[in-house]
Design an enzyme around this catalytic site. Sequence first.
Site, short mmCIF file in Angstrom:
data_model
loop_
_atom_site.label_atom_id
_atom_site.label_comp_id
_atom_site.label_asym_id
_atom_site.label_seq_id
_atom_site.Cartn_x
_atom_site.Cartn_y
_atom_site.Cartn_z
N ASN A 100 0.86 -1.17 0.00
CA ASN A 100 0.00 0.00 0.00
C ASN A 100 0.91 1.23 0.00
OD1 ASN A 100 -2.64 1.05 -0.11
ND2 ASN A 100 -2.63 1.51 2.06
N ASP A 205 -5.25 8.35 6.88
CA ASP A 205 -4.74 7.66 5.69
C ASP A 205 -3.37 8.23 5.32
OD1 ASP A 205 -4.50 6.33 3.21
OD2 ASP A 205 -6.64 6.40 2.86
#
Length: 304
Positions: A100, A205
Site C-alpha cells: 500500500n 490515511d
Amino acid sequence: MSVECVLKNAAKLHGEGPHWDDVTNTLLYVDHYGKAIHRYNPETNADDKIVLDSTVGFVVPASKGGLIAGVGQCLVHVDWDTKKVTKLHQVDQGLETSFNDGKCDPQGRVWAGTWGPPKPNILDMKRIGSLYCLDKDGSLHKAEQGIGISNGLAWSSDGKSMYYIDSAPRQMYKYDFDPSTGKIENRSVVIDNSGKSVPEFGYPDGMTFDTKGNIWVAHFLSKKVMCHDPKTGEVLHSIEFPATRITSCCFGGKNLDELYVTSTDYEVPEEEMKEYPLSGSLFRVKGLGVKGYSANMYEGNVPA
C-alpha cells in the site's frame, strides 16, 4: 483558500500516493486497483500513465533514474521511458497481502507497508501486514508487523521522529528515528480516532508535513484533510472536499505551496456517487499560507 478539481475521476478505481517531483514539476500518483502509475503535468494538464500487472501501492522517483514502486507483493524499479519493470524484492510470501502506501525518508531509504484483503468493515481487517525498509544498499528488512492497513509515512524536520499510520485501528504513531541506521523504536500514539464519529473524523490515511512543523492528514470517509499538531494530535484546522473518500495528500507546485489531494471511487455506493460525483478525482488546494518540503527520492542504486 480554494479547493479545485484538477482531474475529474482521475483514478478509475482508487487514487492514492501523490508525490510531487520537483525535478520535472509533475505529480506522480497511483491508481491502486487500476494497476497504474500516473504522471500529471499541471502546465499542460496532461495525465500520462503506465499500466502494470498488479495493484500499485505507491511510487517514488530514484535519484539515479526511474521509479521505485510497490506492485502486488513486490518492490520494483520502473523505467518510465522504456516501460521496463525490474523486480527488486518480494515480501509476505504465503500471505494474501499487497503493498500500500510508501515514501522515502530524508536519507533516501524507501519505507513501504502491506495490507491484507479489504473487508467491508475496516475494523475487521486482519492484522497480517508489515512495514518494510528498502535501504540504499538494496537490502530489505522488516521494521514492523501485525499491521492492518499500512498507510501514511512522514518524518519530522529534525529527522529524529518518524510518523506512521495504521488505518485499521484509526491511529497515527510516532517513533524515535535514528537517521544513521533507520532504526525505529519507542512507539507512541499521536492520533487516535477509534471511538470517534467516522463521518466527522474518518480513518487517518496518507499525510505530509508543512514547513511550520504541522502535519496534514487525509481522513478517509470524512471528506476532510486535517492539519494536526504532531506533538498532541490536536486538530488545528480542516479542509472539506466534495468527496467522502479522501486518501492522501502532498504539497506541490513550483513553490510547494499547493496541496494535492487524491480520492477514490472504488466500490462507492450508487447513492454516494450521485451525491459526490467527484469521488475519485484529483484535487488541489491553493491559498493555505503554508508550504511543504521537497519530497525525498530513493538514493540507492537502480538496475541498468
